[in-house]
Design an enzyme around this catalytic site. Structure first.
Site, PDB file in Angstrom:
ATOM      1  N   CYS A  32      10.645   9.784  -7.013  1.00 34.31           N
ATOM      2  CA  CYS A  32      10.279  10.715  -8.073  1.00 34.31           C
ATOM      3  C   CYS A  32       9.070  11.517  -7.601  1.00 34.31           C
ATOM      4  O   CYS A  32       8.122  10.965  -7.053  1.00 34.31           O
ATOM      5  CB  CYS A  32       9.922  10.067  -9.394  1.00 34.31           C
ATOM      6  SG  CYS A  32      11.343   9.592 -10.355  1.00 34.31           S
ATOM      7  N   ARG A  73      11.799  12.769  -2.298  1.00 34.28           N
ATOM      8  CA  ARG A  73      11.447  11.598  -3.111  1.00 34.28           C
ATOM      9  C   ARG A  73      12.486  11.277  -4.182  1.00 34.28           C
ATOM     10  O   ARG A  73      12.409  10.236  -4.838  1.00 34.28           O
ATOM     11  CB  ARG A  73      10.105  11.832  -3.807  1.00 34.28           C
ATOM     12  CG  ARG A  73       8.968  12.108  -2.885  1.00 34.28           C
ATOM     13  CD  ARG A  73       7.712  12.364  -3.675  1.00 34.28           C
ATOM     14  NE  ARG A  73       7.249  11.161  -4.314  1.00 34.28           N
ATOM     15  CZ  ARG A  73       6.452  10.268  -3.756  1.00 34.28           C
ATOM     16  NH1 ARG A  73       6.024  10.464  -2.537  1.00 34.28           N
ATOM     17  NH2 ARG A  73       6.077   9.191  -4.397  1.00 34.28           N
ATOM     18  N   TRP A  91      14.393  10.334  -9.325  1.00 34.61           N
ATOM     19  CA  TRP A  91      15.262   9.300  -8.758  1.00 34.61           C
ATOM     20  C   TRP A  91      15.340   8.241  -9.846  1.00 34.61           C
ATOM     21  O   TRP A  91      14.389   7.497 -10.084  1.00 34.61           O
ATOM     22  CB  TRP A  91      14.661   8.741  -7.472  1.00 34.61           C
ATOM     23  CG  TRP A  91      15.545   7.736  -6.801  1.00 34.61           C
ATOM     24  CD1 TRP A  91      16.579   7.989  -5.949  1.00 34.61           C
ATOM     25  CD2 TRP A  91      15.477   6.311  -6.935  1.00 34.61           C
ATOM     26  NE1 TRP A  91      17.165   6.817  -5.549  1.00 34.61           N
ATOM     27  CE2 TRP A  91      16.513   5.759  -6.132  1.00 34.61           C
ATOM     28  CE3 TRP A  91      14.673   5.443  -7.644  1.00 34.61           C
ATOM     29  CZ2 TRP A  91      16.744   4.397  -6.025  1.00 34.61           C
ATOM     30  CZ3 TRP A  91      14.898   4.075  -7.543  1.00 34.61           C
ATOM     31  CH2 TRP A  91      15.924   3.573  -6.734  1.00 34.61           C
ATOM     32  N   ASN A 136       6.157   8.911 -12.512  1.00 35.57           N
ATOM     33  CA  ASN A 136       6.725   8.272 -11.331  1.00 35.57           C
ATOM     34  C   ASN A 136       6.403   6.789 -11.447  1.00 35.57           C
ATOM     35  O   ASN A 136       5.247   6.423 -11.565  1.00 35.57           O
ATOM     36  CB  ASN A 136       6.088   8.870 -10.073  1.00 35.57           C
ATOM     37  CG  ASN A 136       6.435   8.116  -8.802  1.00 35.57           C
ATOM     38  OD1 ASN A 136       5.694   8.160  -7.846  1.00 35.57           O
ATOM     39  ND2 ASN A 136       7.543   7.422  -8.774  1.00 35.57           N
ATOM     40  N   GLY A 137       7.436   5.958 -11.444  1.00 36.81           N
ATOM     41  CA  GLY A 137       7.208   4.529 -11.531  1.00 36.81           C
ATOM     42  C   GLY A 137       8.047   3.908 -12.634  1.00 36.81           C
ATOM     43  O   GLY A 137       9.030   4.491 -13.094  1.00 36.81           O
ATOM     44  N   GLU A 156      19.433  -1.683  12.860  1.00 35.42           N
ATOM     45  CA  GLU A 156      18.959  -0.341  12.510  1.00 35.42           C
ATOM     46  C   GLU A 156      20.098   0.682  12.634  1.00 35.42           C
ATOM     47  O   GLU A 156      20.237   1.574  11.793  1.00 35.42           O
ATOM     48  CB  GLU A 156      17.763   0.030  13.416  1.00 35.42           C
ATOM     49  CG  GLU A 156      17.224   1.435  13.256  1.00 35.42           C
ATOM     50  CD  GLU A 156      16.743   1.791  11.868  1.00 35.42           C
ATOM     51  OE1 GLU A 156      16.657   0.915  10.998  1.00 35.42           O
ATOM     52  OE2 GLU A 156      16.488   2.989  11.642  1.00 35.42           O
ATOM     53  N   LYS A 210      21.406   3.005   9.612  1.00 32.71           N
ATOM     54  CA  LYS A 210      21.463   4.473   9.697  1.00 32.71           C
ATOM     55  C   LYS A 210      22.851   4.967   9.311  1.00 32.71           C
ATOM     56  O   LYS A 210      23.000   5.910   8.535  1.00 32.71           O
ATOM     57  CB  LYS A 210      21.166   4.976  11.121  1.00 32.71           C
ATOM     58  CG  LYS A 210      19.767   4.924  11.605  1.00 32.71           C
ATOM     59  CD  LYS A 210      18.893   6.066  11.139  1.00 32.71           C
ATOM     60  CE  LYS A 210      18.184   5.747   9.869  1.00 32.71           C
ATOM     61  NZ  LYS A 210      17.081   4.818   9.887  1.00 32.71           N
ATOM     62  N   GLU A 243      23.558   4.554   5.582  1.00 31.61           N
ATOM     63  CA  GLU A 243      22.711   5.429   4.758  1.00 31.61           C
ATOM     64  C   GLU A 243      23.271   6.839   4.661  1.00 31.61           C
ATOM     65  O   GLU A 243      23.274   7.434   3.583  1.00 31.61           O
ATOM     66  CB  GLU A 243      21.309   5.557   5.391  1.00 31.61           C
ATOM     67  CG  GLU A 243      20.347   4.448   5.085  1.00 31.61           C
ATOM     68  CD  GLU A 243      18.991   4.701   5.751  1.00 31.61           C
ATOM     69  OE1 GLU A 243      17.989   4.576   5.065  1.00 31.61           O
ATOM     70  OE2 GLU A 243      18.927   5.018   6.957  1.00 31.61           O
ATOM     71  N   HIS A 278      31.078 -16.620  14.847  1.00 33.64           N
ATOM     72  CA  HIS A 278      30.773 -17.426  13.663  1.00 33.64           C
ATOM     73  C   HIS A 278      31.166 -16.701  12.376  1.00 33.64           C
ATOM     74  O   HIS A 278      30.676 -17.049  11.309  1.00 33.64           O
ATOM     75  CB  HIS A 278      29.289 -17.791  13.646  1.00 33.64           C
ATOM     76  CG  HIS A 278      28.890 -18.651  14.802  1.00 33.64           C
ATOM     77  ND1 HIS A 278      29.222 -19.976  14.891  1.00 33.64           N
ATOM     78  CD2 HIS A 278      28.242 -18.351  15.958  1.00 33.64           C
ATOM     79  CE1 HIS A 278      28.762 -20.478  16.028  1.00 33.64           C
ATOM     80  NE2 HIS A 278      28.177 -19.502  16.703  1.00 33.64           N
ATOM     81  N   LYS A 294      13.191   8.869  -0.316  1.00 31.39           N
ATOM     82  CA  LYS A 294      12.165   8.401   0.610  1.00 31.39           C
ATOM     83  C   LYS A 294      10.949   7.922  -0.188  1.00 31.39           C
ATOM     84  O   LYS A 294      10.802   8.274  -1.353  1.00 31.39           O
ATOM     85  CB  LYS A 294      11.758   9.577   1.500  1.00 31.39           C
ATOM     86  CG  LYS A 294      11.385   9.155   2.885  1.00 31.39           C
ATOM     87  CD  LYS A 294      11.290  10.343   3.791  1.00 31.39           C
ATOM     88  CE  LYS A 294      10.830   9.934   5.156  1.00 31.39           C
ATOM     89  NZ  LYS A 294      11.831   9.131   5.877  1.00 31.39           N
TER      90      LYS A 294
HETATM   91  N1  HGA Z   1      11.369   5.324 -14.602  1.00 31.56           N
HETATM   92  C1  HGA Z   1      11.443   6.763 -14.596  1.00 31.56           C
HETATM   93  C2  HGA Z   1      10.839   7.327 -13.316  1.00 31.56           C
HETATM   94  C3  HGA Z   1      11.652   6.904 -12.129  1.00 31.56           C
HETATM   95  C4  HGA Z   1      10.913   6.859 -10.829  1.00 31.56           C
HETATM   96  O1  HGA Z   1       9.699   6.992 -10.698  1.00 31.56           O
HETATM   97  N2  HGA Z   1      11.656   6.651  -9.758  1.00 31.56           N
HETATM   98  O2  HGA Z   1      11.059   6.457  -8.460  1.00 31.56           O
HETATM   99  C5  HGA Z   1      12.865   7.241 -14.767  1.00 31.56           C
HETATM  100  O3  HGA Z   1      13.820   6.486 -14.599  1.00 31.56           O
HETATM  101  O4  HGA Z   1      13.030   8.408 -15.098  1.00 31.56           O
END
Ligand code: HGA
Length: 615
Positions: free
Chosen positions: A2, A27, A76, A100-101, A488, A492, A495, A511, A610
């Site tokens: 985010c 992000r 995100w 963000n969070g 790795e 990659k 991803e 195994h 990221k």
């Molecule tokens: N929890 C909030 C913000 C998401 C976030 O920071 N993601 O890295 C949401 O879901 O909108």
């Protein structure tokens, strides 16, 4: 994850916000939104998808978004699917919030606000913050006080940007566990999750500390910790070092793969020249490094793979025991940390939530004298990050800004820096002989040239990638020090191409995974000329016998050649201990070309982002 941007200025800030979001898109990119205050109203636009969708929407009616103060967000999702109703900013009456969070206790808070009569239009945890602030403001009539009242009620890690219609010159920000930087302008100020977002408008930054709340106007920045004014220094950045341009490359990832010879050379030169260690390299930490008796590496994702390579190096070169663990597991299993442990935390961004939390838990135990002689080290690409601030030693990777979500140059520079650290500890503790040391220094100085040679394989690897187009699953095999590179390579590939891939130590094949092998299963093998080669050749025979198709990156003198079911690309012979760095390049290029051929979004693969700032 985010991205937050905010601005308060005397000019129209909508383009600054949108450009900032584009620069933060690495992000998160499932939806984006902005709110500006204009003529006593909040003007908001939110769109699902990339930031460009938001730009298009804003451009349909630019005068509606012509404002002097505003906040913006690229998301995100953690709580609630990517949908317009869940996109930020979230609004409650006259308050708008970007976040963000995660607010871990949002559910009881939401119930409380519903009981008070607030209604919710999203499934996010963020909306509760907007309502709480609006509610507190209705009692205090003071935005700063309202935020100060609400913040202690929120559990979790977060950064916030807040505006209020009745305070059209005030931008408030909170930093508690998620990154947030203030950009200092002349007669205008900004906030962002990463300084990269603000480089077009300023190169002067104030870095907030955990728990700080800042009240920002056009010409003032007041920071408070525990309700008391505090001062935070302003640092000037050399913007040239933060070039985030794709140049002539089609994708950031390809550009970053090609930057590796220079980035690795810069990182190596930080520690050694042709004669040996540079006098200033970690010199002030020598006494403490001399006391280290155990090394514990914590990391996530690609950085974790760098940690596994370092374990091989630490134990074989210095005989110091070394453990490596995924930070999110280490943290919750009540681990034993012995006295005189060096804890190495590896994170490109230095904001990886799991790694930071694990470090903080152990730091608390050390502060409580539960562990003696504890030493922490951040191996990180961002000198201003939380991880760097919270550890005893900072060992930088000089990769430069990495934008592609799939890490490439950050990984190889982590490896180069880790080798420097292994050598430093080995020499400080007299565990590495003069001969071994001078051999390693010579080989480190050759590394950049070997990486250049590997890039010349690009075209052959692109041709090889055709064979993966319709594949559903792949195995990557390596032995010994190449095993982490197999992990790795598989990471990659999954991803960015969305092909299922597993990395395996080739000796483990029989195994379990051998059961998967048939004529449709491509198997990528890392086969440098090293002490494990004969064993690896036997494992390749096991695959051959089951009609598996092998794609082999083999050392030039391994005598491994192509045949009907075996496609070989020869890699220049390299010194065994440094071969993991060199063999990273072909697996990166293979994943890149497979992804391009399959038409995926290479730089911004689905569901990922990221700088993983949530647990
Ligand atoms: N929890 C909030 C913000 C998401 C976030 O920071 N993601 O890295 C949401 O879901 O909108």
């Amino acid at each position: 994850m985010c991205g937050i941007v905010g601005a308060v200025a005397e000019r129209n800030i909508s383009n600054i916000l949108l450009e900032g979001l584009k620069r933060l898109e690495y992000r998160g990119y499932d939806s984006a939104g902005l709110t500006i205050i204009q003529d006593g109203e909040l003007h908001r636009e939110r769109q699902v998808g990339k930031v460009q969708e938001l730009v298009n929407a804003v451009n349909k009616n630019p005068s509606f978004f012509d404002g002097r103060i505003g906040i913006a967000h690229t998301r995100w999702a953690t709580h609630g699917e990517p949908a317009q109703c869940n996109a930020h900013p979230h609004v409650s009456g006259k308050v708008a919030v970007v976040h963000n969070g995660i607010v871990e206790n949002y559910a009881p808070l939401k119930e409380e606000m519903i009981e008070k009569g607030y209604s919710f239009s999203s499934q996010t945890d963020t909306e509760v913050v907007a309502h709480l602030i609006a509610d507190a403001y209705s009692q205090t009539n003071d935005l700063l006080k309202a935020v100060e009242q609400v913040t202690p009620r929120l559990h979790g890690a977060f950064a916030l940007g807040i505006v209020h219609v009745d305070n059209p010159n005030v931008l408030i920000t909170v930093r508690l566990g998620s990154p947030l930087v203030i950009g200092v302008g002349i007669g205008e100020n900004f906030i962002a999750s990463d300084q990269l977002a603000l480089l077009p408008v300023t190169n002067r930054f104030m870095y907030l500390e955990e728990g700080d709340i800042a009240l920002i106007t056009r010409d003032s920045i007041s920071v408070f910790a525990d309700g008391q004014p505090v001062s935070r220094p302003i640092k000037e950045l050399d913007a040239k070092q933060h070039n985030a341009d794709k140049g002539e490359f089609k994708h950031y990832m390809l550009k970053e793969i090609y930057e590796q010879p220079d980035a690795v050379a810069r990182t190596v030169e930080m520690g050694v020249d042709l004669k040996g260690f540079k006098p200033e390299f970690l010199s002030r930490h020598e006494d403490r490094l001399n006391e280290v008796r155990h090394v514990q590496i914590l990391a996530c994702g690609t950085s974790y793979h760098a940690g596994i390579v370092a374990k091989y190096w630490f134990e074989s070169l210095t005989r110091l025991p070394c453990s490596v663990e995924i930070a999110s597991e280490f943290r919750y299993r009540d681990p034993v940390v012995v006295d005189h442990t060096l804890m190495i935390c590896i994170s490109q961004s230095g904001e990886t939530a799991d790694t930071l939390s694990a470090l903080r838990d152990i730091q608390r135990r050390s502060d409580a004298k539960d562990i003696n002689g504890f030493l922490s080290l951040a191996l990180c690409n961002v000198p201003t990050s939380s991880l760097v601030r919270e550890t005893d030693i900072f060992l930088p990777t000089l990769a430069g800004v990495e934008i592609g979500v799939a890490s490439t140059k950050a990984f190889t520079t982590q490896l180069a820096a880790l080798m420097l650290l292994v050598l430093k500890i080995g020499r400080v503790q007299s565990r590495i002989s003069d001969d071994t040391f001078s051999k390693m220094v010579t080989e480190l100085n050759n590394l950049s040239g070997q990486l250049y040679s590997c890039l010349k394989l690009d075209q052959s690897i692109a041709e090889m990638s055709d064979k993966f187009e319709d594949k559903k699953s792949t195995l990557f095999l390596g032995r010994g020090i190449q095993f982490p590179i197999a992990l790795e390579g598989a990471l990659k590939l999954k991803e960015i191409s969305y092909i299922h891939a597993e990395g395996y130590a080739a000796g483990e094949l029989k195994h379990g995974p051998l059961a998967l092998v048939d004529k449709d299963m491509p198997i990528v093998v890392l086969a440098p000329k090293d002490s494990m080669l004969d064993k690896l050749k036997a494992n390749m025979q096991e695959v051959h016998a089951r009609h598996g198709e092998l794609f082999v990156f083999a050392g030039e003198t391994t005598q491994i050649e192509s045949d009907e079911r075996q496609h070989v690309i020869h890699v220049p012979d390299v010194y065994e201990l440094l071969a993991p760095i060199v063999y990273s390049v072909p697996v990166q290029l293979l994943s890149y070309h497979v992804a391009v051929m399959r038409g995926t979004d290479v730089d911004q693969p689905r569901n990922l982002a990221k700088s993983v700032t949530v647990e």
